[in-house]
Design an enzyme around this catalytic site. Sequence first.
Site, PDB file in Angstrom:
ATOM      1  CE  LYS A 133      35.742  46.862  35.401  1.00  0.00           C
ATOM      2  NZ  LYS A 133      35.172  47.525  36.570  1.00  0.00           N
ATOM      3  CG  ASP A 152      39.086  45.150  39.885  1.00  0.00           C
ATOM      4  OD1 ASP A 152      40.293  44.838  40.058  1.00  0.00           O
ATOM      5  OD2 ASP A 152      38.192  44.759  40.647  1.00  0.00           O
TER       6      ASP A 152
END
Length: 227
Positions: A133, A152
């Site tokens: 991420k 996320d």
Amino acid sequence: MAKAIQQKKTPNPLAPERVAAVLDTLQKTYPNAVCALTHRNAFELTIATILSAQTTDVTVNKVTPELFRMYPTPKKLGEAPLPEIERIIRSTGFYRAKAKNIQSAAKVLVERFGGKVPQTIEEMIQLPGVARKTANVVLGSWYGIASGVVVDTHVLRLSRRLELTRETDPVKVERDLEKVIPQNHWIQFSHEMIHHGRQVCIARKPRCVDCSLETLCNSVDKTWSSR
Ligand code: SF4
């Protein structure tokens, strides 16, 4: 006036024309969506993104000005006393682990990458505290490299509500999204989904009555339906 919500099924949620409509709507709704973490370079964005785990960008933006004023380079942050880093970032939560990670990441940047944030995902994830991420955030937002879709908590929740995935594991969600979203949309799609998740499709009580995607959405979580 709100109508009783009838549960409908999206005939083929992954049909290219339906995905295109979602992308188009998001783009029109958030034409200027950018990363909300304050940063001036790839190093600052990397550190800010590590700090953003389990907290809000607003909280991170409150601590990073002091952090980067005192330790503006990977070398300086790598050499900073741990208790001092902990003091500055305390309000972001998990501050002991985060302080260790950002100090170690800064050291690795100096020792392995000549003080520069690398431009590949394989190299990025060698930095302590950096998983896919964070790597995708930095590569996409700073370098403009569409290395992947940032997944996320908002992107994960919305992708499930919009039936773009059934997975719950972020890596699997990312894989699903990358199959259906054209690569030239990956960077903006992530920014737009994060904005939509923060402002409208919020976790507990999505504001479906205000949602530009409402006619495209058949989520069981809907709180209002126009149809
Ligand atoms: S209609 Fe509701 S559940 Fe669907 S995307 Fe919009 S806010 Fe989220």
